[in-house]
Design an enzyme around this catalytic site. Structure first.
Site, mmCIF file in Angstrom:
data_model
loop_
_atom_site.group_PDB
_atom_site.id
_atom_site.type_symbol
_atom_site.label_atom_id
_atom_site.label_comp_id
_atom_site.label_asym_id
_atom_site.label_seq_id
_atom_site.Cartn_x
_atom_site.Cartn_y
_atom_site.Cartn_z
ATOM 1 N N ARG A 70 0.851 -1.184 0.000
ATOM 2 C CA ARG A 70 0.000 0.000 0.000
ATOM 3 C C ARG A 70 0.891 1.240 0.000
ATOM 4 O O ARG A 70 1.667 1.437 0.938
ATOM 5 C CB ARG A 70 -0.898 -0.016 1.259
ATOM 6 C CG ARG A 70 -1.707 1.232 1.403
ATOM 7 C CD ARG A 70 -2.551 1.300 2.685
ATOM 8 N NE ARG A 70 -3.136 2.627 2.719
ATOM 9 C CZ ARG A 70 -3.321 3.367 3.794
ATOM 10 N NH1 ARG A 70 -3.024 2.901 4.993
ATOM 11 N NH2 ARG A 70 -3.822 4.571 3.693
ATOM 12 N N TYR A 279 -4.235 1.814 16.044
ATOM 13 C CA TYR A 279 -3.025 1.938 16.858
ATOM 14 C C TYR A 279 -3.313 1.799 18.347
ATOM 15 O O TYR A 279 -2.595 1.118 19.055
ATOM 16 C CB TYR A 279 -2.316 3.283 16.575
ATOM 17 C CG TYR A 279 -1.730 3.301 15.186
ATOM 18 C CD1 TYR A 279 -0.472 2.765 14.936
ATOM 19 C CD2 TYR A 279 -2.453 3.794 14.101
ATOM 20 C CE1 TYR A 279 0.064 2.731 13.654
ATOM 21 C CE2 TYR A 279 -1.927 3.758 12.810
ATOM 22 C CZ TYR A 279 -0.673 3.228 12.597
ATOM 23 O OH TYR A 279 -0.149 3.172 11.335
ATOM 24 N N GLU A 339 -3.620 -0.321 8.273
ATOM 25 C CA GLU A 339 -2.443 0.093 9.050
ATOM 26 C C GLU A 339 -2.520 -0.476 10.454
ATOM 27 O O GLU A 339 -3.574 -0.431 11.101
ATOM 28 C CB GLU A 339 -2.345 1.620 9.217
ATOM 29 C CG GLU A 339 -1.919 2.364 7.993
ATOM 30 C CD GLU A 339 -1.811 3.873 8.230
ATOM 31 O OE1 GLU A 339 -1.523 4.315 9.369
ATOM 32 O OE2 GLU A 339 -2.026 4.614 7.262
#
Ligand code: FCB
Length: 432
Positions: A70, A279, A339
């Site tokens: 990506r 995250y 991510e």
């Protein structure tokens, strides 16, 4: 579609070469060059010099054995002033990159906007201006016309909530505006841009289309803070998901002024996947009476933290994935973790190796957390580590190293960390 293992990067964080081949200035060039904005005055002028070293980096991807990579296209390389015809030399770079990836059997996953807005568009109001959404659709068409025959998946926008919150409300990221709740139109205009671009990509036969959202589970810090957690959840998580998946906004005062009749139908165009960037969770308390926002973010002691001080809470990753599935049900397309990763202060030891055992622990606990969600029935089709390389971490400059590959910035030497070998082996085992 088989599960894809991948890694992610973004143009401004790795490319450098900010004034080559006709690239125009972006909001991040201007922001980073404004004294006091980025730690130690760091900028993306050189970054990882990926613009010149892309072939070496594609070699690393081949050695890692990922299914997909990506990366983002820099809008100011394609349209230096934010509108008008394509700058051929800018698109040539991505054309070479895409062919290089395919040559290593790595599927190209293209993010169209990872925060580097052409500065002339910002000068005209940026995402506060509805016209930026139409400009984005034009830009998407130029990129799709050039790369669409080879791109495996498209991601229209990366983390529009961060652009709204950090970029326009709080001023920590480009363009550095401090509009607080008046930044709300930037949410709608970005979502409109996403919807218009989705239409443009669909017309051109795009393989798969998605949006990458930043999600942070909202946890009340104490028994009296449920309302604050709820308010944060609405702004942070639901504002950028409800309209896309259900065609309506959550209850937020002030949005009605900018939403026009057919906008929600455009925004709710069907997607092939929803990108999830995770995250950490956020702990909230009730703010004081004159506070500008309906929540206060607070630290929650009792968790290990990464090098950027972010609490490590893999259980909340499972809860997030499950929560999306529970909330949206049949309206939820397959998920892709676009991510996940962590920064640690990695440096080579005397033998030249980078023994980043804390990153391996972070990634393995989060992959296991994702697998727990999948075992309970959540449809997850991919996982992308942030990031392939140490890179320019926005306002933290080069102080946060997120890479599977260490970058020595003065020499641009790349050293795969131990986590690189670990991830390579995990991918190879998953295919055995
Ligand atoms: C995300 C961004 C990405 C990177 C990671 C650490 O919010 O999308 O560019 O900076 O955080």
């Amino acid at each position: 579609m088989p599960f894809q293992w991948g890694v992610a990067t973004a143009a401004y964080q790795i490319e450098g070469a900010v004034d080559e081949d006709g690239r125009g200035p972006s909001t991040w060039d201007v922001f980073a060059h404004t004294p006091g904005r980025v730690r130690d005055g760091h900028t993306g002028d050189v970054a990882c010099d990926h613009y010149h070293r892309w072939a070496e980096d594609v070699g690393l991807l081949g050695a890692l054995g990922v299914d997909a990579y990506r990366f983002s296209v820099a809008w100011p390389r394609v349209q230096p002033s934010g509108s008008g015809p394509a700058n051929r030399a800018g698109l040539d770079f991505y054309d070479r990159l895409v062919d290089g990836l395919l040559g290593k059997d790595v599927a190209p996953v293209v993010t169209l906007y990872h925060w580097d807005l052409p500065q002339p568009l910002e000068d005209a109001g940026g995402w506060m201006n509805r016209d930026t959404a139409a400009r984005f659709a034009d830009y998407a068409a130029l990129v799709a016309d050039r790369l669409g025959d080879r791109v495996d998946a498209w991601i229209t926008l990366n983390e529009p909530v961060v652009v709204m919150a950090y970029g326009y409300a709080l001023g920590m990221y480009a363009p550095g505006r401090t509009l607080m709740l008046d930044a709300l139109p930037t949410a709608h205009h970005q979502l409109l841009a996403h919807g218009l671009a989705t239409g443009v990509l669909r017309e051109r036969g795009a393989a798969r289309i998605g949006l990458a959202n930043h999600y942070s589970p909202a946890l009340p810090a104490d028994a009296s803070s449920a309302g604050a957690a709820e308010a944060f959840d609405v702004f942070m998580n639901r504002l950028f998901t409800d309209p896309v998946l259900t065609g309506s906004y959550p209850e937020i005062p002030g949005l009605d002024d900018v939403v026009r009749a057919d906008d929600l139908a455009v925004i709710a165009a069907p997607l092939d996947f929803l990108g999830v960037n995770y995250y950490q969770p956020t702990w909230l308390t009730q703010p004081g009476p004159d506070a500008p926002l309906p929540f206060d973010m607070v630290d929650a002691p009792g968790h290990d933290v990464t090098g950027t001080g972010w609490p490590i809470v893999p259980d909340q990753f499972t809860a997030l994935l499950r929560g999306l599935s529970d909330r949206y049900g049949a309206a939820l397309p397959p998920l892709v973790v676009t991510e996940n990763g962590a920064a640690f202060p990695d440096e080579p030891d005397a033998s030249g190796a980078v023994a980043d055992t804390d990153r391996i622990a972070f990634l393995s606990s989060h992959i296991a957390a994702m697998q727990d969600a999948m075992d309970s029935g959540v449809d997850v089709r991919g996982y992308f580590v942030w990031s392939l390389l140490d890179n320019f971490e926005w306002a933290a400059g080069y102080h946060a190293r997120f890479g599977l590959v260490h970058v020595d910035y003065p020499t641009q030497r790349r050293t795969p960390k131990r986590s690189f070998t670990w991830y390579r082996d995990l991918i190879a085992r998953s295919r055995a």
